[in-house]
Design a protein around this motif. Structure first.
Motif, mmCIF file in Angstrom:
data_model
loop_
_atom_site.group_PDB
_atom_site.id
_atom_site.type_symbol
_atom_site.label_atom_id
_atom_site.label_comp_id
_atom_site.label_asym_id
_atom_site.label_seq_id
_atom_site.Cartn_x
_atom_site.Cartn_y
_atom_site.Cartn_z
ATOM 1 N N GLN A 57 -5.917 -4.000 -4.089
ATOM 2 C CA GLN A 57 -4.661 -3.279 -4.288
ATOM 3 C C GLN A 57 -4.904 -1.900 -4.882
ATOM 4 O O GLN A 57 -4.247 -0.923 -4.506
ATOM 5 C CB GLN A 57 -3.740 -4.099 -5.195
ATOM 6 N N TRP A 58 -5.850 -1.829 -5.815
ATOM 7 C CA TRP A 58 -6.196 -0.567 -6.460
ATOM 8 C C TRP A 58 -6.792 0.410 -5.441
ATOM 9 O O TRP A 58 -6.413 1.584 -5.390
ATOM 10 C CB TRP A 58 -7.161 -0.863 -7.602
ATOM 11 N N THR A 103 -11.236 -4.948 13.623
ATOM 12 C CA THR A 103 -10.154 -4.015 13.899
ATOM 13 C C THR A 103 -9.558 -3.562 12.571
ATOM 14 O O THR A 103 -9.154 -4.386 11.753
ATOM 15 C CB THR A 103 -9.060 -4.680 14.759
ATOM 16 N N ILE A 104 -9.520 -2.255 12.353
ATOM 17 C CA ILE A 104 -8.979 -1.714 11.112
ATOM 18 C C ILE A 104 -7.469 -1.567 11.272
ATOM 19 O O ILE A 104 -7.001 -0.733 12.059
ATOM 20 C CB ILE A 104 -9.604 -0.352 10.766
ATOM 21 N N ASP A 126 -5.898 6.492 2.828
ATOM 22 C CA ASP A 126 -4.985 7.127 3.771
ATOM 23 C C ASP A 126 -5.207 6.488 5.152
ATOM 24 O O ASP A 126 -6.225 6.733 5.806
ATOM 25 C CB ASP A 126 -5.260 8.630 3.836
ATOM 26 N N ALA A 127 -4.263 5.669 5.573
ATOM 27 C CA ALA A 127 -4.420 4.939 6.834
ATOM 28 C C ALA A 127 -4.441 5.877 8.038
ATOM 29 O O ALA A 127 -5.080 5.577 9.054
ATOM 30 C CB ALA A 127 -3.292 3.922 6.984
ATOM 31 N N SER A 128 -3.770 7.023 7.951
ATOM 32 C CA SER A 128 -3.705 7.938 9.096
ATOM 33 C C SER A 128 -5.052 8.590 9.388
ATOM 34 O O SER A 128 -5.383 8.883 10.542
ATOM 35 C CB SER A 128 -2.654 9.030 8.848
ATOM 36 N N THR A 129 -5.853 8.810 8.349
ATOM 37 C CA THR A 129 -7.174 9.429 8.533
ATOM 38 C C THR A 129 -8.321 8.441 8.320
ATOM 39 O O THR A 129 -9.480 8.774 8.528
ATOM 40 C CB THR A 129 -7.364 10.598 7.552
ATOM 41 N N ARG A 130 -7.947 7.223 7.864
ATOM 42 C CA ARG A 130 -8.939 6.186 7.565
ATOM 43 C C ARG A 130 -9.982 6.660 6.561
ATOM 44 O O ARG A 130 -11.186 6.451 6.724
ATOM 45 C CB ARG A 130 -9.616 5.701 8.846
ATOM 46 N N THR A 131 -9.495 7.332 5.529
ATOM 47 C CA THR A 131 -10.377 7.845 4.478
ATOM 48 C C THR A 131 -9.814 7.505 3.102
ATOM 49 O O THR A 131 -8.602 7.318 2.939
ATOM 50 C CB THR A 131 -10.540 9.373 4.572
ATOM 51 N N LYS A 191 -0.247 -4.589 4.209
ATOM 52 C CA LYS A 191 -0.401 -6.041 4.098
ATOM 53 C C LYS A 191 -1.658 -6.511 4.822
ATOM 54 O O LYS A 191 -2.441 -7.306 4.291
ATOM 55 C CB LYS A 191 0.835 -6.740 4.670
ATOM 56 N N GLU A 192 -1.869 -5.987 6.021
ATOM 57 C CA GLU A 192 -3.044 -6.376 6.803
ATOM 58 C C GLU A 192 -4.331 -5.808 6.202
ATOM 59 O O GLU A 192 -5.382 -6.450 6.252
ATOM 60 C CB GLU A 192 -2.876 -5.911 8.249
ATOM 61 N N LEU A 193 -4.245 -4.612 5.642
ATOM 62 C CA LEU A 193 -5.411 -4.015 4.992
ATOM 63 C C LEU A 193 -5.838 -4.827 3.783
ATOM 64 O O LEU A 193 -7.028 -5.052 3.552
ATOM 65 C CB LEU A 193 -5.108 -2.572 4.582
ATOM 66 N N LEU A 194 -4.858 -5.288 2.997
ATOM 67 C CA LEU A 194 -5.184 -6.122 1.836
ATOM 68 C C LEU A 194 -5.879 -7.403 2.272
ATOM 69 O O LEU A 194 -6.845 -7.842 1.644
ATOM 70 C CB LEU A 194 -3.900 -6.463 1.051
ATOM 71 N N GLU A 195 -5.384 -7.990 3.345
ATOM 72 C CA GLU A 195 -5.994 -9.205 3.873
ATOM 73 C C GLU A 195 -7.425 -8.936 4.321
ATOM 74 O O GLU A 195 -8.342 -9.725 4.074
ATOM 75 C CB GLU A 195 -5.152 -9.736 5.040
ATOM 76 N N LEU A 196 -7.631 -7.781 4.979
ATOM 77 C CA LEU A 196 -8.963 -7.417 5.444
ATOM 78 C C LEU A 196 -9.910 -7.153 4.274
ATOM 79 O O LEU A 196 -11.058 -7.615 4.257
ATOM 80 C CB LEU A 196 -8.879 -6.169 6.326
#
Length: 293
Positions: A184-185, A160-161, A191-196, A166-171
């Motif tokens: 982090q870089w 699950t994306i 862009d989380a809204s477009t997942r790109t 915080k959750e993205l960094l963990e993933l």
């Protein structure tokens, strides 16, 4: 020229914003009137533009020249002297493009006058480090997972994306095995809204082969030969970056011995690859000592 700016070029998979804080400090401390943060081809705001092929370092250097000429109102065929830029500062891939640019558009007989120095920030000669290819592979896998989830629904993938940073960094670190600094870089380009991501993967892939193809030492030699004696090349390496092997350091020392007043190798002991972040104050102080107006 006294009004010529500094130009800053980011690294692969990054964008001009990565250098913004450092660039502001460098401009303020050197009293240079202005600076330009450029997004190289396929990156940042330049991602959606259409570029002539092939995707080489030479092509990227031509992009920079066209952008700088456009900023002055001059055309690429203009014979007038254009006092831009005074210095180009490039990080990693941006340093490679900087070196390519200086070899193509500086020199005693160049119609593109004004370049007096280049700064290569942790720009390692030779082929790209294996870790870069590993990062690109992880990004591609993440993009495939994100695309599959977006098109077919969350039930179509085991991963699950998330949308929170915080959750993205963990993933990024747990599932895709990226180090925390790299995660982090990359997040700064996502862009989380477009997942790109704000870079074109194909252009990034094309650039990888260019690292080995570029004759780093040959370009350094030709730049120093073609320019006046006051032209300076500065290479700043992060003391904590293990990518600098003994053979490379010896070759750089040989060049420095041949051109002691024009080719400079500086070391920031506290910094890794991201010298402009790990030791921004030390880097700015170093640039100030050579470039202050």
């Amino acid at each position: 020229a006294s009004d010529a700016p500094f130009v800053f070029l980011h690294g692969l998979l990054g964008n001009g914003k990565n250098l913004k804080t450092f660039a502001r400090s460098a401009i303020a401390q050197t009293n240079v009137p202005s600076g330009m943060l450029l997004d190289l081809r396929g990156h940042g705001k330049s991602k959606s533009a259409v570029y002539p092929l092939p995707n080489t370092f030479e092509s990227a250097a031509h992009d920079v020249r066209r952008t700088l000429l456009a900023s002055t109102g001059a055309s690429s065929s203009s014979s007038q002297l254009v006092p831009l830029p005074r210095s180009i500062v490039g990080h990693s891939w941006g340093g490679r493009v900087t070196l390519q640019y200086a070899s193509m558009f500086s020199g005693k007989d160049s119609a593109y006058d004004g370049l007096r120095s280049i700064w290569l920030l942790d720009t390692v000669p030779g082929q790209v480090n294996d870790s870069v290819e590993q990062v690109l592979s992880s990004i591609q896998r993440f993009r495939d997972d994100a695309l599959g989830q977006s098109q077919q629904g969350e039930a179509s993938t085991e991963i699950t994306i998330p949308s929170s940073n915080k959750e993205l960094l963990e993933l990024f670190t747990s599932e895709y095995k990226l180090s925390m600094p790299i995660a982090q870089w990359l997040l700064s380009s996502y862009d989380a809204s477009t997942r790109t991501f704000s870079f074109d993967m194909q252009i990034a892939q094309d650039q990888l082969a260019e690292f080995e193809r570029q004759d780093f030492y040959g370009l350094v030699a030709s730049i120093l030969e073609e320019n006046d004696d006051d032209f300076q090349i500065h290479l700043v390496r992060g003391g904590k970056n293990a990518g600098w092997d003994v053979g490379t350091l010896q070759q750089l020392q040989n060049v420095q011995n041949q051109h002691p007043n024009r080719f400079h190798v500086h070391v920031l002991p506290k910094a890794g690859h991201w010298v402009h972040i790990d030791d921004r104050a030390g880097l700015v102080q170093l640039i100030e000592s050579y470039e202050k107006m």
